[in-house]
Design a protein around this motif. Structure first.
Motif, PDB file in Angstrom:
ATOM      1  N   GLU A   1      -4.961  12.273   2.711  1.00 26.52           N
ATOM      2  CA  GLU A   1      -4.645  11.577   1.961  1.00 26.52           C
ATOM      3  C   GLU A   1      -4.622   9.880   2.796  1.00 26.52           C
TER       4      GLU A   1
ATOM      5  N   PHE B   1      -7.912   8.453   2.197  1.00 30.87           N
ATOM      6  CA  PHE B   1      -8.337   7.683   1.272  1.00 30.87           C
ATOM      7  C   PHE B   1      -7.881   6.710   0.495  1.00 30.87           C
ATOM      8  N   SER B   2      -6.655   6.604   1.736  1.00 33.08           N
ATOM      9  CA  SER B   2      -6.004   4.875   1.826  1.00 33.08           C
ATOM     10  C   SER B   2      -6.420   4.029   2.723  1.00 33.08           C
TER      11      SER B   2
ATOM     12  N   TYR C   1      -9.116   3.015  -0.222  1.00 31.24           N
ATOM     13  CA  TYR C   1      -8.831   2.549  -1.105  1.00 31.24           C
ATOM     14  C   TYR C   1      -8.915   0.683  -0.963  1.00 31.24           C
TER      15      TYR C   1
ATOM     16  N   PHE D   1      -1.894   1.545  -5.376  1.00 30.48           N
ATOM     17  CA  PHE D   1      -2.149   2.906  -4.981  1.00 30.48           C
ATOM     18  C   PHE D   1      -1.151   3.450  -4.458  1.00 30.48           C
TER      19      PHE D   1
ATOM     20  N   LEU E   1      -2.275   7.296  -6.450  1.00 30.46           N
ATOM     21  CA  LEU E   1      -2.166   9.031  -5.993  1.00 30.46           C
ATOM     22  C   LEU E   1      -1.434   9.535  -6.692  1.00 30.46           C
TER      23      LEU E   1
END
Lengths: 196, 93
Positions: A15, A18-19, A22, B29, B33
């Motif tokens: 995660e 992914f952050s 992003y 975001f 998620l």
């Protein structure tokens, strides 16, 4: 850490990676979505869809193109799909208006609603006019113009994203510019200088 | 008039630079998620309604075909000699 490594980590459900990914690509994806859809709400939804797709397809990235090209390609394809969907929905406007909960404002209307005045509002209005004129272009010409003129990409990368040769992209840009200019002139003549 | 029009067209075309100032809103975001997690836990549901319609359509087709076959068997085969008799085969001799 480079983008390919980030994608590999995303593929293994990281995660944090992914952050980070992003944060790097969010504005790029949003700009593409907004350029096609000209609506903040739709652009947000599309940005969300693109990142969900990126998360799902991270393991399929083969490294043949750069990560940014791959992201652009997903964003462009999703935008074109969404446009097709919206056009189809527009055809059945009456039925969808019965079932839709809220309506999305076109960009011109949302600009009129903002409290911006003066130069900033004028610039936004010009951009809205430009995107509205671009909407009338053929899909490939529009994509070529968005990627090269709005995003500032080189012809080679745009060609890779669209899936045509560099020469074909040059042709698309040239014809797109000509058609865009004709459309803008027609809009000017139609509306008259007082309303513009 | 033409000059004003050209200036306006040039100004609108120059506004392409404005796109570079667009930024994704910050609240996206967590939503992304959430969608990703929902997608991972989602069980793929078969469209039962469509399956039922397809099965019903297949049954109707089979019954129709069987019906046609049975009806065809019941009809007595025509005797082709009746038709041949009406022609004079020695006409061109």
């Amino acid at each position: 850490m480079n983008h390919t490594e980030l994608l590999q980590r995303i593929a293994s459900a990281d995660e944090v990676a992914f952050s980070e990914f992003y944060e790097v690509f969010k504005d790029l994806v949003y700009r593409i979505a907004y350029s096609y859809l000209q609506n903040e709400q739709e652009a947000e939804e599309l940005t969300q869809d693109v990142f969900v797709e990126i998360h799902r397809s991270a393991k399929t990235f083969n490294g043949k193109s750069s990560v940014s090209t791959w992201v652009y390609r997903i964003a462009v394809n999703k935008s074109l799909d969404k446009l097709r969907y919206l056009k189809a929905r527009k055809r059945f406007g009456f039925i969808s208006s019965i079932f839709s909960v809220g309506s999305s404002l076109p960009l011109e209307d949302s600009i009129a609603d903002t409290s911006d005045h003066g130069t900033n509002a004028d610039k936004k209005e010009d951009l809205a006019m430009l995107l509205s004129a671009m909407e009338r272009l053929v899909a490939n010409q529009k994509t070529a113009l968005i990627l090269t003129q709005l995003e500032g990409l080189k012809g080679r990368q745009a060609a890779e994203i669209i899936g045509v040769t560099e020469k074909a992209v040059e042709g698309l840009i040239q014809r797109g510019k000509e058609n865009l200019r004709k459309t803008l002139v027609a809009i000017y003549n139609q509306r008259g200088k007082h309303t513009i | 008039m033409d000059k004003e029009r050209e200036q306006w067209v040039a100004r609108v075309l120059d506004s392409a630079e404005e796109v570079k100032g667009l930024h994704a809103p910050g609240h996206l975001f967590p939503r992304i998620l959430e969608s990703v997690q929902k997608g991972e836990n989602e069980v793929v549901k078969l469209p039962l309604g469509q399956i039922r319609i397809a099965l019903a359509a297949a049954c109707i087709l089979v019954l129709l075909n069987v019906g046609i076959l049975l009806t065809a068997k019941r009809i007595a085969p025509t005797d082709s000699s009746n038709y041949i008799e009406s022609y004079d085969l020695n006409l061109y001799k």
